[in-house]
Design a protein around this motif. Structure first.
Motif, PDB file in Angstrom:
ATOM      1  N   ARG A 188      69.711 -28.079 -23.746  1.00 59.11           N
ATOM      2  CA  ARG A 188      71.057 -28.191 -23.167  1.00 59.11           C
ATOM      3  C   ARG A 188      72.156 -28.525 -24.180  1.00 59.11           C
ATOM      4  O   ARG A 188      73.328 -28.304 -23.913  1.00 59.11           O
ATOM      5  N   LEU A 189      71.786 -29.085 -25.309  1.00 57.53           N
ATOM      6  CA  LEU A 189      72.762 -29.621 -26.253  1.00 57.53           C
ATOM      7  C   LEU A 189      73.554 -28.518 -26.944  1.00 57.53           C
ATOM      8  O   LEU A 189      72.990 -27.564 -27.472  1.00 57.53           O
ATOM      9  N   VAL A 190      74.858 -28.676 -26.923  1.00 57.51           N
ATOM     10  CA  VAL A 190      75.763 -27.808 -27.678  1.00 57.51           C
ATOM     11  C   VAL A 190      76.460 -28.698 -28.692  1.00 57.51           C
ATOM     12  O   VAL A 190      77.231 -29.583 -28.320  1.00 57.51           O
ATOM     13  N   VAL A 191      76.148 -28.487 -29.978  1.00 56.51           N
ATOM     14  CA  VAL A 191      76.730 -29.328 -31.019  1.00 56.51           C
ATOM     15  C   VAL A 191      78.048 -28.736 -31.503  1.00 56.51           C
ATOM     16  O   VAL A 191      78.247 -27.527 -31.446  1.00 56.51           O
ATOM     17  N   PRO A 192      78.949 -29.587 -31.963  1.00 54.37           N
ATOM     18  CA  PRO A 192      80.229 -29.108 -32.486  1.00 54.37           C
ATOM     19  C   PRO A 192      80.019 -28.238 -33.724  1.00 54.37           C
ATOM     20  O   PRO A 192      79.007 -28.367 -34.416  1.00 54.37           O
ATOM     21  N   PRO A 193      80.985 -27.367 -34.004  1.00 54.01           N
ATOM     22  CA  PRO A 193      80.884 -26.535 -35.215  1.00 54.01           C
ATOM     23  C   PRO A 193      80.769 -27.418 -36.464  1.00 54.01           C
ATOM     24  O   PRO A 193      81.343 -28.504 -36.531  1.00 54.01           O
ATOM     25  N   ALA A 194      80.033 -26.933 -37.432  1.00 55.60           N
ATOM     26  CA  ALA A 194      79.849 -27.624 -38.713  1.00 55.60           C
ATOM     27  C   ALA A 194      79.271 -29.034 -38.543  1.00 55.60           C
ATOM     28  O   ALA A 194      79.594 -29.944 -39.298  1.00 55.60           O
ATOM     29  N   ALA A 195      78.422 -29.204 -37.547  1.00 56.32           N
ATOM     30  CA  ALA A 195      77.771 -30.501 -37.346  1.00 56.32           C
ATOM     31  C   ALA A 195      76.855 -30.778 -38.535  1.00 56.32           C
ATOM     32  O   ALA A 195      76.197 -29.873 -39.049  1.00 56.32           O
ATOM     33  N   PRO A 196      76.789 -32.021 -38.994  1.00 52.63           N
ATOM     34  CA  PRO A 196      75.914 -32.353 -40.110  1.00 52.63           C
ATOM     35  C   PRO A 196      74.442 -32.244 -39.716  1.00 52.63           C
ATOM     36  O   PRO A 196      74.094 -32.329 -38.541  1.00 52.63           O
ATOM     37  N   VAL A 197      73.606 -32.063 -40.702  1.00 54.02           N
ATOM     38  CA  VAL A 197      72.163 -32.011 -40.483  1.00 54.02           C
ATOM     39  C   VAL A 197      71.636 -33.440 -40.439  1.00 54.02           C
ATOM     40  O   VAL A 197      72.054 -34.284 -41.222  1.00 54.02           O
ATOM     41  N   GLY A 198      70.754 -33.713 -39.506  1.00 53.62           N
ATOM     42  CA  GLY A 198      70.163 -35.049 -39.421  1.00 53.62           C
ATOM     43  C   GLY A 198      69.598 -35.320 -38.050  1.00 53.62           C
ATOM     44  O   GLY A 198      69.312 -34.394 -37.290  1.00 53.62           O
ATOM     45  N   ARG A 199      69.467 -36.596 -37.736  1.00 54.66           N
ATOM     46  CA  ARG A 199      68.933 -37.011 -36.434  1.00 54.66           C
ATOM     47  C   ARG A 199      69.852 -38.045 -35.808  1.00 54.66           C
ATOM     48  O   ARG A 199      70.387 -38.909 -36.491  1.00 54.66           O
ATOM     49  N   VAL A 200      69.956 -37.930 -34.500  1.00 51.55           N
ATOM     50  CA  VAL A 200      70.644 -38.927 -33.692  1.00 51.55           C
ATOM     51  C   VAL A 200      69.556 -39.627 -32.892  1.00 51.55           C
ATOM     52  O   VAL A 200      68.730 -38.968 -32.257  1.00 51.55           O
ATOM     53  N   TYR A 201      69.542 -40.950 -32.941  1.00 47.25           N
ATOM     54  CA  TYR A 201      68.564 -41.712 -32.160  1.00 47.25           C
ATOM     55  C   TYR A 201      69.273 -42.250 -30.929  1.00 47.25           C
ATOM     56  O   TYR A 201      70.280 -42.947 -31.041  1.00 47.25           O
ATOM     57  N   VAL A 202      68.733 -41.889 -29.765  1.00 47.55           N
ATOM     58  CA  VAL A 202      69.354 -42.282 -28.501  1.00 47.55           C
ATOM     59  C   VAL A 202      68.338 -43.041 -27.655  1.00 47.55           C
ATOM     60  O   VAL A 202      67.160 -42.679 -27.603  1.00 47.55           O
ATOM     61  N   SER A 203      68.795 -44.119 -27.034  1.00 45.84           N
ATOM     62  CA  SER A 203      67.933 -44.870 -26.123  1.00 45.84           C
ATOM     63  C   SER A 203      68.465 -44.684 -24.708  1.00 45.84           C
ATOM     64  O   SER A 203      69.666 -44.455 -24.505  1.00 45.84           O
ATOM     65  N   PHE A 204      67.559 -44.781 -23.736  1.00 47.50           N
ATOM     66  CA  PHE A 204      67.925 -44.644 -22.330  1.00 47.50           C
ATOM     67  C   PHE A 204      66.801 -45.195 -21.482  1.00 47.50           C
ATOM     68  O   PHE A 204      65.724 -45.509 -21.978  1.00 47.50           O
TER      69      PHE A 204
END
Length: 97
Positions: free
Chosen positions: A20-36
């Motif tokens: 489902r994720l649509v990232v912004p143009p020119a998004a950096p390479v890496g990881r986002v850590y999300v808790s829920f």
């Protein structure tokens, strides 16, 4: 553990986020850590970024978290329980064919 589409919660949530994720143009390479939390009714609650990349990418991840479908809640002793997760979301997202 909660399940989604027959898969264990953490793995299923990462797959659902990536679909489902649509990232912004020119998004950096890496990881986002999300808790829920997956609550007793299977809803995703309290998503928050633990380690982000950039404000616009982090916002996109949080928006996607709010769109996830209901999980089958986890159970302990036959009773539904809330379960907390922390998952890595890899950027850029490679779309599945």
């Amino acid at each position: 553990m909660p399940t989604l589409n027959g898969q264990e919660g953490a793995r299923a949530s990462v797959a659902a986020i990536h679909r489902r994720l649509v990232v912004p143009p020119a998004a950096p390479v890496g990881r986002v850590y999300v808790s829920f939390e997956v609550d007793k009714e299977g809803r995703v609650r309290h998503p928050q970024i633990l380690k982000g990349l950039r404000a616009d990418v982090d916002s996109a991840v949080l928006a996607t978290m709010r769109q996830l479908p209901r999980f089958v809640p986890g159970r302990r002793g036959g009773q539904p329980v809330a379960v907390s997760f922390t998952v890595p979301v890899t950027i850029p997202v490679k779309k599945q064919p």
